[in-house]
Design a protein around this motif. Structure first.
Motif, PDB file in Angstrom:
ATOM      1  N   PRO A   1      42.234-101.294  84.817  1.00  0.00           N
ATOM      2  CA  PRO A   1      41.001-101.257  84.486  1.00  0.00           C
ATOM      3  C   PRO A   1      40.548-100.025  84.073  1.00  0.00           C
ATOM      4  N   THR A   2      39.057-100.232  83.690  1.00  0.00           N
ATOM      5  CA  THR A   2      38.415 -98.783  83.169  1.00  0.00           C
ATOM      6  C   THR A   2      37.996 -98.039  84.273  1.00  0.00           C
ATOM      7  N   LEU A   3      38.612 -96.798  84.572  1.00  0.00           N
ATOM      8  CA  LEU A   3      38.375 -95.747  85.646  1.00  0.00           C
ATOM      9  C   LEU A   3      37.606 -94.767  85.401  1.00  0.00           C
ATOM     10  N   GLY A   4      37.418 -94.596  84.103  1.00  0.00           N
ATOM     11  CA  GLY A   4      36.648 -93.506  83.728  1.00  0.00           C
ATOM     12  C   GLY A   4      36.441 -93.168  82.217  1.00  0.00           C
ATOM     13  N   GLY A   5      36.318 -92.030  81.852  1.00  0.00           N
ATOM     14  CA  GLY A   5      35.950 -91.863  80.384  1.00  0.00           C
ATOM     15  C   GLY A   5      37.307 -92.045  79.679  1.00  0.00           C
ATOM     16  N   ILE A   6      37.030 -92.530  78.206  1.00  0.00           N
ATOM     17  CA  ILE A   6      38.092 -92.595  77.258  1.00  0.00           C
ATOM     18  C   ILE A   6      37.733 -91.841  76.028  1.00  0.00           C
TER      19      ILE A   6
ATOM     20  N   ILE B   1      47.521 -99.397  86.627  1.00  0.00           N
ATOM     21  CA  ILE B   1      46.998 -99.173  85.197  1.00  0.00           C
ATOM     22  C   ILE B   1      47.775 -99.526  84.191  1.00  0.00           C
ATOM     23  N   SER B   2      47.027-100.071  83.236  1.00  0.00           N
ATOM     24  CA  SER B   2      47.840-100.489  82.156  1.00  0.00           C
ATOM     25  C   SER B   2      47.160-100.175  80.733  1.00  0.00           C
ATOM     26  N   CYS B   3      47.971 -99.837  79.647  1.00  0.00           N
ATOM     27  CA  CYS B   3      47.536 -99.669  78.523  1.00  0.00           C
ATOM     28  C   CYS B   3      48.006-100.812  77.449  1.00  0.00           C
ATOM     29  N   SER B   4      47.282-101.656  76.604  1.00  0.00           N
ATOM     30  CA  SER B   4      47.634-102.729  75.766  1.00  0.00           C
ATOM     31  C   SER B   4      47.205-102.175  74.424  1.00  0.00           C
ATOM     32  N   ALA B   5      48.013-102.373  73.366  1.00  0.00           N
ATOM     33  CA  ALA B   5      47.856-102.309  72.178  1.00  0.00           C
ATOM     34  C   ALA B   5      48.111-103.698  71.413  1.00  0.00           C
ATOM     35  N   VAL B   6      46.903-104.063  70.693  1.00  0.00           N
ATOM     36  CA  VAL B   6      46.932-105.140  69.783  1.00  0.00           C
ATOM     37  C   VAL B   6      46.812-104.604  68.359  1.00  0.00           C
ATOM     38  N   TYR B   7      47.615-105.057  67.474  1.00  0.00           N
ATOM     39  CA  TYR B   7      47.808-104.914  66.211  1.00  0.00           C
ATOM     40  C   TYR B   7      47.240-105.834  65.447  1.00  0.00           C
ATOM     41  N   LYS B   8      46.612-105.587  64.261  1.00  0.00           N
ATOM     42  CA  LYS B   8      46.036-106.532  63.326  1.00  0.00           C
ATOM     43  C   LYS B   8      46.870-106.298  62.133  1.00  0.00           C
ATOM     44  N   LYS B   9      47.435-107.485  61.490  1.00  0.00           N
ATOM     45  CA  LYS B   9      47.974-107.577  60.161  1.00  0.00           C
ATOM     46  C   LYS B   9      46.914-107.312  58.991  1.00  0.00           C
ATOM     47  N   ARG B  10      47.410-107.050  57.762  1.00  0.00           N
ATOM     48  CA  ARG B  10      46.674-106.816  56.629  1.00  0.00           C
ATOM     49  C   ARG B  10      45.782-108.304  56.388  1.00  0.00           C
TER      50      ARG B  10
ATOM     51  N   GLY C   1      41.495 -87.022  95.179  1.00  0.00           N
ATOM     52  CA  GLY C   1      40.179 -86.191  94.555  1.00  0.00           C
ATOM     53  C   GLY C   1      40.667 -85.330  93.384  1.00  0.00           C
ATOM     54  N   ASP C   2      42.016 -85.486  92.968  1.00  0.00           N
ATOM     55  CA  ASP C   2      42.354 -84.658  91.948  1.00  0.00           C
ATOM     56  C   ASP C   2      41.879 -85.286  90.596  1.00  0.00           C
ATOM     57  N   SER C   3      42.025 -84.533  89.831  1.00  0.00           N
ATOM     58  CA  SER C   3      41.443 -84.970  88.030  1.00  0.00           C
ATOM     59  C   SER C   3      42.661 -85.519  87.582  1.00  0.00           C
ATOM     60  N   VAL C   4      42.433 -86.580  86.817  1.00  0.00           N
ATOM     61  CA  VAL C   4      43.839 -87.289  86.364  1.00  0.00           C
ATOM     62  C   VAL C   4      43.502 -87.615  84.844  1.00  0.00           C
TER      63      VAL C   4
ATOM     64  N   VAL D   1      43.052 -91.574  75.574  1.00  0.00           N
ATOM     65  CA  VAL D   1      43.137 -90.462  76.867  1.00  0.00           C
ATOM     66  C   VAL D   1      42.048 -91.061  77.598  1.00  0.00           C
ATOM     67  N   LEU D   2      42.702 -91.258  79.004  1.00  0.00           N
ATOM     68  CA  LEU D   2      41.895 -91.810  80.040  1.00  0.00           C
ATOM     69  C   LEU D   2      41.790 -90.726  81.441  1.00  0.00           C
ATOM     70  N   LYS D   3      40.464 -90.395  81.550  1.00  0.00           N
ATOM     71  CA  LYS D   3      40.297 -89.382  82.736  1.00  0.00           C
ATOM     72  C   LYS D   3      39.578 -90.205  83.708  1.00  0.00           C
ATOM     73  N   PHE D   4      39.972 -89.543  85.070  1.00  0.00           N
ATOM     74  CA  PHE D   4      39.556 -90.292  86.217  1.00  0.00           C
ATOM     75  C   PHE D   4      39.585 -89.343  87.383  1.00  0.00           C
ATOM     76  N   THR D   5      39.181 -89.852  88.386  1.00  0.00           N
ATOM     77  CA  THR D   5      39.469 -88.967  89.884  1.00  0.00           C
ATOM     78  C   THR D   5      40.005 -89.802  90.674  1.00  0.00           C
ATOM     79  N   ALA D   6      41.192 -89.431  91.075  1.00  0.00           N
ATOM     80  CA  ALA D   6      42.095 -90.116  91.968  1.00  0.00           C
ATOM     81  C   ALA D   6      41.584 -90.349  93.241  1.00  0.00           C
ATOM     82  N   SER D   7      41.820 -91.743  93.686  1.00  0.00           N
ATOM     83  CA  SER D   7      41.274 -92.268  95.230  1.00  0.00           C
ATOM     84  C   SER D   7      42.149 -93.090  95.724  1.00  0.00           C
TER      85      SER D   7
END
Length: 322
Positions: free
Chosen positions: A99-104, A135-144, A75-78, A121-127
């Motif tokens: 996964p996309t658990l809330g607003g970004i 819960i993962s965050c991926s970064a994809v870089y594009k070259k010039r 029930g806590d806000s994360v 910033v990902l905001k969601f309610t803990a369940s």
């Protein structure tokens, strides 16, 4: 700056170990414009015997999660923050949550070292459903030139706390020689305590307690009682608890205590019969004690007089008829 320091330390380390077994290739001079972004290539070779010392690779482009560990109550806000650098020779990375658990929300920031970072910033309610989920965050870089590097991913597994509850499947089963009472509970964390006639149940030769976790949140405990014990058993209670709350379940033994019930019915019936006998004896004695002979004599005289009058009248009627 951090990358240059790491290269310097690696170079020193390789030279200290055995400079004859390593070769480092590094440009001696570089001509650049002031204020421009510079990439300095550096490479080195080493023998296979030293390969195990270089398994861990540092990648400055790897996204960073804040906080790095997460323990919250249900029930806590994360709020989770993912940040990755945006070098001048690369287009700002694309950050993706799974996964996309809330607003970004996404922004570009600059730190004290004048390095630009992209932050999501990902905001969601803990369940409790998030327990065991990455819960993962991926970064994809594009070259010039338009090409993309492989995604770089950082993840964490949240630890969500919630109060326990006892499942409806908790019950007692009777066999010829014993009774098995099972208490199944969900909670994070979850602990179980048994009370037998109000006293804590401990493992002993007369009582067997088996407790086993089926997963991180599901706990089952079984109490085994022999026939001699359950005949005199009045109550058995299972208590499940943690720092957030507690819940209890009392097990009833109507079907398992027939001897006790028959004894109660026999005693109750005997007491009722004794009371009825006592009342009957009291009534009989009361009537005998309060009997009045004068009233009985007057009643007899009245009956006699009435009988003679009836005879006289009947005799007169007979003379008249004659």
């Amino acid at each position: 700056m951090a990358g240059e320091l790491i290269l310097f330390l690696i170079g020193c380390l390789l030279k200290e170990v055995n400079p004859s077994k390593f070769e480092i290739s590094l440009l001696q001079t570089i001509d650049v414009f002031r204020g421009s972004c510079v990439t300095i290539p550096c490479s080195f070779d080493f023998e296979d015997d030293y390969k195990e010392h270089f398994n861990d690779q540092y990648n400055p482009l790897l996204p960073t999660l804040t906080p790095s560990t997460l323990e919250v109550k249900e029930g806590d806000s994360v709020s989770l923050t993912c940040s990755a650098p945006a070098p001048s020779n690369l287009i700002a990375p694309t950050l993706t949550w799974s996964p996309t658990l809330g607003g970004i929300q996404e922004i570009l920031q600059e730190n004290q070292a004048k390095t630009i970072f992209k932050t999501s910033v990902l905001k969601f309610t803990a369940s409790r459903l998030h327990i065991g989920q990455n819960i993962s965050c991926s970064a994809v870089y594009k070259k010039r030139d338009g090409s993309s590097d492989a995604p770089l991913t950082t993840s964490l597994m949240p630890h969500v706390l919630f109060p326990p509850w006892i499942l409806a499947s908790s019950n007692c089963i009777k066999t010829e020689s014993q009774i098995n009472c099972s208490c199944e509970t969900m909670g994070n964390p979850s602990m179980i305590q048994w009370l037998l006639d109000g006293q804590p149940v401990n493992q002993s030769g007369k009582v067997t307690v088996i407790t086993e976790p089926l997963n991180t949140t599901y706990l089952r405990s079984v109490v085994i009682l022999n026939q001699a014990q359950h005949r005199y058993l009045s109550s058995l209670v299972c208590i499940s608890f943690n720092s957030l709350g507690s819940v209890s379940k009392q097990f009833h033994f109507e079907n398992f205590s027939q001897d006790k019930q028959l004894m109660f019915v026999f005693i109750s019936t005997t007491v009722i019969l004794l009371v009825l006998v006592w009342v009957l004896v009291f009534v009989v004695r009361f009537k005998k004690t309060h009997h009045n002979p004068e009233i009985d004599t007057l009643a007899r005289k009245k009956v006699s007089c009435t009988t003679e009058g009836d005879i006289y009248v009947n005799t007169s009627e007979m003379m008249y008829d004659t």
